[in-house]
Design a protein around this motif. Sequence first.
Motif, mmCIF file in Angstrom:
data_model
loop_
_atom_site.group_PDB
_atom_site.id
_atom_site.type_symbol
_atom_site.label_atom_id
_atom_site.label_comp_id
_atom_site.label_asym_id
_atom_site.label_seq_id
_atom_site.Cartn_x
_atom_site.Cartn_y
_atom_site.Cartn_z
ATOM 1 N N VAL A 175 0.839 -1.200 0.000
ATOM 2 C CA VAL A 175 0.000 0.000 0.000
ATOM 3 C C VAL A 175 0.875 1.251 0.000
ATOM 4 O O VAL A 175 1.757 1.405 0.832
ATOM 5 C CB VAL A 175 -1.018 -0.031 1.165
ATOM 6 C CG1 VAL A 175 -0.325 -0.201 2.516
ATOM 7 C CG2 VAL A 175 -1.895 1.221 1.182
ATOM 8 N N TYR A 176 0.648 2.072 -1.006
ATOM 9 C CA TYR A 176 1.402 3.317 -1.162
ATOM 10 C C TYR A 176 0.457 4.489 -0.906
ATOM 11 O O TYR A 176 -0.660 4.507 -1.416
ATOM 12 C CB TYR A 176 1.963 3.434 -2.586
ATOM 13 C CG TYR A 176 2.720 2.211 -3.055
ATOM 14 C CD1 TYR A 176 3.562 1.495 -2.187
ATOM 15 C CD2 TYR A 176 2.594 1.760 -4.369
ATOM 16 C CE1 TYR A 176 4.249 0.372 -2.619
ATOM 17 C CE2 TYR A 176 3.290 0.632 -4.808
ATOM 18 C CZ TYR A 176 4.106 -0.060 -3.932
ATOM 19 O OH TYR A 176 4.775 -1.163 -4.366
ATOM 20 N N VAL A 177 0.940 5.451 -0.149
ATOM 21 C CA VAL A 177 0.069 6.587 0.183
ATOM 22 C C VAL A 177 0.536 7.840 -0.562
ATOM 23 O O VAL A 177 1.703 8.229 -0.477
ATOM 24 C CB VAL A 177 0.041 6.840 1.703
ATOM 25 C CG1 VAL A 177 -0.912 7.988 2.032
ATOM 26 C CG2 VAL A 177 -0.385 5.576 2.442
ATOM 27 N N SER A 178 -0.395 8.446 -1.272
ATOM 28 C CA SER A 178 -0.079 9.658 -2.028
ATOM 29 C C SER A 178 0.040 10.864 -1.107
ATOM 30 O O SER A 178 -0.895 11.207 -0.389
ATOM 31 C CB SER A 178 -1.174 9.926 -3.066
ATOM 32 O OG SER A 178 -1.090 11.258 -3.525
ATOM 33 N N VAL A 179 1.220 11.477 -1.103
ATOM 34 C CA VAL A 179 1.441 12.756 -0.414
ATOM 35 C C VAL A 179 2.055 13.680 -1.470
ATOM 36 O O VAL A 179 2.955 14.454 -1.197
ATOM 37 C CB VAL A 179 2.399 12.584 0.793
ATOM 38 C CG1 VAL A 179 2.365 13.817 1.688
ATOM 39 C CG2 VAL A 179 2.046 11.354 1.620
ATOM 40 N N HIS A 180 1.568 13.520 -2.711
ATOM 41 C CA HIS A 180 2.283 14.208 -3.791
ATOM 42 C C HIS A 180 1.585 15.443 -4.348
ATOM 43 O O HIS A 180 1.870 15.910 -5.431
ATOM 44 C CB HIS A 180 2.726 13.238 -4.880
ATOM 45 C CG HIS A 180 1.671 12.801 -5.846
ATOM 46 N ND1 HIS A 180 0.630 11.983 -5.526
ATOM 47 C CD2 HIS A 180 1.546 13.061 -7.181
ATOM 48 C CE1 HIS A 180 -0.100 11.749 -6.594
ATOM 49 N NE2 HIS A 180 0.424 12.397 -7.604
ATOM 50 N N ASN A 181 0.726 16.025 -3.533
ATOM 51 C CA ASN A 181 0.217 17.343 -3.874
ATOM 52 C C ASN A 181 1.313 18.376 -3.643
ATOM 53 O O ASN A 181 2.225 18.133 -2.850
ATOM 54 C CB ASN A 181 -0.979 17.682 -2.982
ATOM 55 C CG ASN A 181 -2.052 18.463 -3.715
ATOM 56 O OD1 ASN A 181 -1.800 19.022 -4.781
ATOM 57 N ND2 ASN A 181 -3.229 18.508 -3.142
ATOM 58 N N LEU A 182 1.233 19.510 -4.320
ATOM 59 C CA LEU A 182 2.071 20.643 -3.930
ATOM 60 C C LEU A 182 1.454 21.196 -2.639
ATOM 61 O O LEU A 182 0.238 21.250 -2.515
ATOM 62 C CB LEU A 182 2.094 21.700 -5.034
ATOM 63 C CG LEU A 182 2.833 21.230 -6.293
ATOM 64 C CD1 LEU A 182 2.488 22.110 -7.477
ATOM 65 C CD2 LEU A 182 4.334 21.203 -6.064
ATOM 66 N N ILE A 183 2.307 21.577 -1.701
ATOM 67 C CA ILE A 183 1.791 21.817 -0.353
ATOM 68 C C ILE A 183 1.794 23.300 -0.004
ATOM 69 O O ILE A 183 2.837 23.902 0.188
ATOM 70 C CB ILE A 183 2.613 21.003 0.657
ATOM 71 C CG1 ILE A 183 2.474 19.513 0.302
ATOM 72 C CG2 ILE A 183 2.133 21.268 2.087
ATOM 73 C CD1 ILE A 183 3.396 18.604 1.047
ATOM 74 N N PRO A 184 0.583 23.901 0.060
ATOM 75 C CA PRO A 184 0.505 25.302 0.478
ATOM 76 C C PRO A 184 0.784 25.429 1.980
ATOM 77 O O PRO A 184 0.688 24.439 2.711
ATOM 78 C CB PRO A 184 -0.928 25.707 0.150
ATOM 79 C CG PRO A 184 -1.680 24.456 -0.136
ATOM 80 C CD PRO A 184 -0.729 23.320 -0.234
ATOM 81 N N HIS A 185 1.130 26.640 2.406
ATOM 82 C CA HIS A 185 1.515 26.830 3.807
ATOM 83 C C HIS A 185 0.475 26.331 4.805
ATOM 84 O O HIS A 185 0.818 25.794 5.849
ATOM 85 C CB HIS A 185 1.806 28.314 4.073
ATOM 86 C CG HIS A 185 3.191 28.705 3.662
ATOM 87 N ND1 HIS A 185 3.447 29.760 2.826
ATOM 88 C CD2 HIS A 185 4.402 28.167 3.963
ATOM 89 C CE1 HIS A 185 4.757 29.866 2.631
ATOM 90 N NE2 HIS A 185 5.354 28.901 3.295
ATOM 91 N N GLU A 186 -0.808 26.517 4.490
ATOM 92 C CA GLU A 186 -1.815 26.155 5.498
ATOM 93 C C GLU A 186 -1.827 24.649 5.788
ATOM 94 O O GLU A 186 -2.366 24.221 6.791
ATOM 95 C CB GLU A 186 -3.215 26.659 5.120
ATOM 96 C CG GLU A 186 -3.833 25.992 3.906
ATOM 97 C CD GLU A 186 -3.741 26.861 2.659
ATOM 98 O OE1 GLU A 186 -2.807 27.694 2.586
ATOM 99 O OE2 GLU A 186 -4.594 26.696 1.767
ATOM 100 N N ARG A 187 -1.205 23.854 4.911
ATOM 101 C CA ARG A 187 -1.152 22.411 5.183
ATOM 102 C C ARG A 187 0.232 21.957 5.625
ATOM 103 O O ARG A 187 0.435 20.783 5.936
ATOM 104 C CB ARG A 187 -1.549 21.635 3.939
ATOM 105 C CG ARG A 187 -3.012 21.785 3.664
ATOM 106 C CD ARG A 187 -3.432 21.079 2.415
ATOM 107 N NE ARG A 187 -4.568 21.800 1.864
ATOM 108 C CZ ARG A 187 -4.975 21.732 0.618
ATOM 109 N NH1 ARG A 187 -4.334 20.963 -0.227
ATOM 110 N NH2 ARG A 187 -6.010 22.412 0.218
ATOM 111 N N LEU A 188 1.161 22.898 5.645
ATOM 112 C CA LEU A 188 2.540 22.523 5.950
ATOM 113 C C LEU A 188 2.679 22.071 7.404
ATOM 114 O O LEU A 188 3.402 21.110 7.698
ATOM 115 C CB LEU A 188 3.443 23.732 5.678
ATOM 116 C CG LEU A 188 4.933 23.474 5.535
ATOM 117 C CD1 LEU A 188 5.217 22.487 4.410
ATOM 118 C CD2 LEU A 188 5.668 24.793 5.260
#
Lengths: 407, 309
Positions: free
Chosen positions: B61-74
């Motif tokens: 199982v691979y989990v996608s964390v490959h969005n570009l990350i805006p500050h509010e989610r950092l």
Amino acid sequence: MGSATIKKPELLAPAGNLEKLKFAIHYGADAVYIGGQKYGLRSNADNFSFEEMEEAVRFARKYGAKIFVTTNIYAHHEDLDGLEEYLSTLQDIGISAFITADPVVILAAKRAAPKVEVHLSTQHSTMNYKAARFWKEEGIPRIVLARETSFEDIELIKRNVDIEIETFIHGAMCSSISGRCVLSNHFTDRDSNRGGCSQSCRWKYDLYMKDKRYPMFSPDDDAFTMGSKDLSMIEHIPRLIEIGVDSFKIEGRMKSIHYVASVVSAYRQAIDAYLSDPEGYQLKEEWVEQIEKAATRPLGSGFYFAPPESTGHIYGSEDHSPGYDFAGLVLDYDDSTKIAKIQQRNHFRPGQTVEFFGPDGRSFTQTVGTLWDEQGQEIDAARHPLQIVQFRVNRPVRKWDMMRKQI
Amino acid sequence: MKKPELLITAGSCREIETYAASGADAVQIGENRYGVRMPGNFDIAGIKEAIQTAKQCGVRVYVSVHNLIPHERLDGLGDYLEKLAEWEADAIIFGDPAVLVTLKERGLQMRLHWDGEMTATNAETANFWKKHGAVRAVLARELNLEEIKMFRKQTDMEIQVQVHGITNIYHSMRRLVTSYMDHLGRHTPDMKYGAEQGLYLVEHERRGLKLPIFEDDAGTHIMSPDDICMIENLDELAEAEPDSLKIEGLLKTEQYNETVVRCYREAIDALYSDPEHYEFDEQWLEKIEELQPPGRELSYGFYYKEQVY
């Protein structure tokens, strides 16, 4: 904020060819970015040969300005042959920086042209300070941030990472995250990330909902589009300077010299006015007008305050005539006769109202009187491209001042 | 020939079970703050359950964390990555280097798959990410087969290619459907423009193509008008020695995806058990075609295309 803490930002302008480059610098750019024959993102632009780049560097040095070269494609294997040699040649020519996106190009630049700075392109869509920190540790001295960053984002990055920040302050914008659009690849087999962008985001689309099988619009409604208004931050110069943006970037390697000169000159005046007297700074209406006279699309503030909503996009016709045409370029002026020698850039004739403007904000309007050709023969119009004509001007003008006419 | 993994995206625990039973070797999951364009609506608790489900089913199982990350989610990123490590996700998929920086800050070691979407176009760049810990490169769908073979030769990383399904062709952080509907004066707060609404665009000069469009927390996504289908050409693709073959299940029914997994499973098993005598079975394609949504053609994507620029 006291003036002692204010750092002077760089004003960075685009140039699609040598003439535009000279005007950009003459009208106040501190640095100019250009494309070479390869590896840039505007395969339709004129782009510079090595010889032209050499002349660009010589010209820029006279003004103390810098030349950057775009090498911001996402490379496929076939693009890599000759890359290092190309970058090394640019180092010898004396350019100051490469604008890069793909790590393969960053690595090649470090090997082949170690004396040239490597800037990370907006194509990399850097939008948070940890990503900025990553690139800092990779030895990148400057990042062109994602167009999606707000004032707050820029402040956070500046506060957390000691790295130069360049942001777009003016011009056309990808409405997608830069680099994250392959509409052209699908519609026209042209690779957008290697300079083949067909601007499909500005095409017209119909929007439907499948389940209900009904259109989301009426027949007389505007069509759907992703097309964005252009960015203009002329009204927000103090804030951009105060949060520490190191380089103010203007978009538009495909734009005319009239556009480049008008926009550069407006920002030059605003930046200088603020730096010389931050407390007493006031936005001048003439800077805004100067920009509007060159604008080819309606203007907005991008993501600086909040993501663009319905008013940030261009529905209906894309056409937005600036209302002005570049009509002539001043080649010479004789103070004893008050006669200016002008190179025609667009049709004009006696009786028409024209506006002259120069780099430092000088401008005046007058009616064209008797018009002579180069030999002094009276003519009824300046109708030939690049034709040299003469007429009497109401105030002194200088070589490289521009003349525009209302359409 | 090393047999590649068969990977599919999954949007629920039930889908994981179904696809595992149909022959998938691995599943890709994600929630939509850090993942991008993932099917289903996993929240963080749901991700934990999905990882457990995958493990019980015996699939990676691979989990996608490959969005570009805006500050509010950092700020939330570090805690999320710690959870994923604690729950023993087999790998995480990243694009934004902030993920690498955060892993380092937290002292976390995880298997990393680099997915730059349309920007993953050459092997030397993949090797750059390898130097930073990535073990797998997810190749841009815009590469052709010859380029994929070249990619293979120039890296010893695992390479993953998409063999089936829809692809993203445009991602904006603007809410473009909301903006448009608002411009028309037809937007009301209760209107939704998510993936489940089935919205699509038709370009005025290309009336035959329907481009799905949807909004979510990451903005607006426009998707390909056709589905990649490489089942007929797996033997040719095998020459590029891919390590993972991905089926994108987004915007498809579970039944469709289940059939696709079964057909690819059979084809892969037949091909790799006896490459010399491999013969393509038309039934595999016919079964998929039977379920193919009307108006969406099966295509070879960019596998056999030359692009200009």
